[in-house]
Design a protein around this motif. Structure first.
Motif, PDB file in Angstrom:
ATOM      1  N   UNK A  88       0.850  -1.193   0.000  1.00 45.57           N
ATOM      2  CA  UNK A  88       0.000   0.000   0.000  1.00 45.57           C
ATOM      3  C   UNK A  88       0.882   1.240   0.000  1.00 45.57           C
ATOM      4  N   UNK A  89       0.683   2.079  -0.990  1.00 45.21           N
ATOM      5  CA  UNK A  89       1.360   3.372  -1.050  1.00 45.21           C
ATOM      6  C   UNK A  89       0.390   4.396  -0.472  1.00 45.21           C
ATOM      7  N   UNK A  90       0.772   5.039   0.613  1.00 47.29           N
ATOM      8  CA  UNK A  90      -0.152   5.970   1.263  1.00 47.29           C
ATOM      9  C   UNK A  90       0.487   7.344   1.384  1.00 47.29           C
ATOM     10  N   UNK A  91      -0.367   8.369   1.251  1.00 49.46           N
ATOM     11  CA  UNK A  91       0.111   9.752   1.247  1.00 49.46           C
ATOM     12  C   UNK A  91      -0.739  10.574   2.217  1.00 49.46           C
ATOM     13  N   UNK A  92      -0.103  11.164   3.186  1.00 47.58           N
ATOM     14  CA  UNK A  92      -0.782  12.040   4.136  1.00 47.58           C
ATOM     15  C   UNK A  92      -0.621  13.467   3.625  1.00 47.58           C
ATOM     16  N   UNK A  93      -1.706  13.997   3.077  1.00 46.58           N
ATOM     17  CA  UNK A  93      -1.635  15.258   2.339  1.00 46.58           C
ATOM     18  C   UNK A  93      -1.917  16.411   3.289  1.00 46.58           C
ATOM     19  N   UNK A  94      -0.950  16.749   4.110  1.00 41.59           N
ATOM     20  CA  UNK A  94      -1.131  17.763   5.153  1.00 41.59           C
ATOM     21  C   UNK A  94      -0.981  19.183   4.617  1.00 41.59           C
ATOM     22  N   UNK A  95      -0.082  19.360   3.687  1.00 46.66           N
ATOM     23  CA  UNK A  95       0.168  20.670   3.076  1.00 46.66           C
ATOM     24  C   UNK A  95       0.243  21.783   4.129  1.00 46.66           C
ATOM     25  N   UNK A  96      -0.516  22.863   3.920  1.00 39.36           N
ATOM     26  CA  UNK A  96      -0.374  24.053   4.774  1.00 39.36           C
ATOM     27  C   UNK A  96      -0.846  23.830   6.210  1.00 39.36           C
ATOM     28  N   UNK A  97      -1.631  22.773   6.442  1.00 38.75           N
ATOM     29  CA  UNK A  97      -2.305  22.671   7.740  1.00 38.75           C
ATOM     30  C   UNK A  97      -1.377  22.306   8.888  1.00 38.75           C
ATOM     31  N   UNK A  98      -0.148  21.967   8.594  1.00 39.80           N
ATOM     32  CA  UNK A  98       0.807  21.788   9.695  1.00 39.80           C
ATOM     33  C   UNK A  98       1.257  23.132  10.249  1.00 39.80           C
TER      34      UNK A  98
END
Ligand SMILES: [Zn+2]
Length: 333
Positions: free
Chosen positions: A81-91
């Motif tokens: 499984x290739x998984x991506x946590x797309x947090x971008x600006x919200x960090x």
């Protein structure tokens, strides 16, 4: 950024970048130096705790029955499984200044399109965990993911909030309902999987995940293969697809994306070794990447390199987390 000329800006940016946690980096022990960290959500285990208190303290979401099947689909030895946590600006939400925000924005403008191109070239699926407000900020990014008709989108909070910091079970339940509703409307499909922002489970979180009817969670780290979560001694029916910090880009590259060591080659060697043993043990391999971190040019090449290496084995099943969860949930004689 030239720090000799813009020292103040640099210091502010680095401090902001430095203390904010990685998407999947567990924070059960908040750093004592930061006054902005939430207070512990549960009483600590001490030398005076009774056996029953210790049992209760650890009992919310525990390792249960292993669910790796005797065989994966089409005789594959391993599921990937290739998984991506797309947090971008919200960090950067604690102090949203333009420079650190732009570090996250890179995830939407450049890294996710680049990742989607790699996945297209290899025709493999992936799972994207996206905070609802990340979808609001970048509807074009979501459209690009959903438009491939191959990838899954899972829950990852409203603003990437740390759930133990919500401090109110009813409010946490409302937040989770909002997350589900927003993603359902945005994608046209109700999400079946969840990954807690910053791996933050409050004492109530698992009960809320279960109540909401999720097929699987992917926040815990208690094994290298799928298992059923046991809650307070009882099998819950919820599948855990556990992450691993060693297979996460954030722990190596952090937030700064500034090309610091370790080298991408060293990180690739770790990912490869993690996959190799999963292949040998016939279990599963979950890669966790953060587009604005791992999607940088010198790092994304390793995603393609890793997929190419894994595909060279032949008997591998690339799947979304939902597909894996559904497969391991099937009763077998
Ligand atoms: Zn995250």
């Amino acid at each position: 950024m030239d720090c000799s000329r813009r020292r103040h800006t640099c210091v502010v940016a680095l401090v902001l970048i430095g203390w904010l946690p990685g998407c999947s980096a567990p924070r059960a022990q908040p750093a004592p130096t930061s006054s902005q960290q939430p207070a512990p959500a549960v009483p600590p285990i001490t030398i005076d705790s009774t056996e029953e208190q210790i049992r209760q303290a650890v009992g919310t979401a525990r390792f249960g029955k292993k669910l790796t099947p005797a065989a994966w689909p089409n005789g594959a030895r391993v599921a990937v499984c290739l998984t991506f946590d797309v947090d971008n600006e919200l960090l950067q939400r604690a102090n949203p200044l333009p420079v650190p925000l732009s570090v996250g924005e890179y995830g939407a403008t450049t890294a996710v399109p680049r990742i989607l191109d790699v996945l297209d070239r290899h025709q493999v699926p992936a799972t994207f965990f996206i905070p609802a407000m990340g979808v609001m900020l970048h509807p074009e990014m979501l459209s690009a993911i959903v438009g491939r008709h191959r990838h899954e989108v899972g829950v990852h909070g409203w603003i990437h909030e740390f759930w133990p910091g919500v401090g109110d079970a009813a409010k946490e339940e409302r937040m989770l309902a909002k997350d589900i509703d927003y993603l359902t409307k945005a994608t046209g499909t109700r999400p079946v999987g969840v990954r807690a922002p910053s791996s933050g489970f409050s004492p109530q979180t698992f009960g809320l995940i279960r109540k909401a009817g999720f097929l699987y969670d992917s926040s815990l780290l208690a094994a290298d293969e799928p298992y059923e979560i046991v809650s307070n001694g009882e099998p819950s029916g919820v599948i855990e697809l556990p992450i691993a910090e060693v297979s996460n880009d954030y722990v190596y590259y952090g937030e700064t994306a500034n090309g610091a060591m370790p080298s991408p080659d060293a990180v690739f060697a770790i990912y490869k070794a993690e996959f190799d043993l999963a292949y040998q043990e016939r279990t599963m391999f979950i890669l966790t990447q953060h587009p604005h971190v791992g999607g940088r040019r010198s790092r994304i090449v390793n995603l393609e390199r890793l997929i190419t290496y894994i595909k060279s084995k032949g008997d591998v099943w690339f799947a979304t987390m939902e597909q894996v969860a559904n497969y391991v949930k099937q009763p077998r004689s």
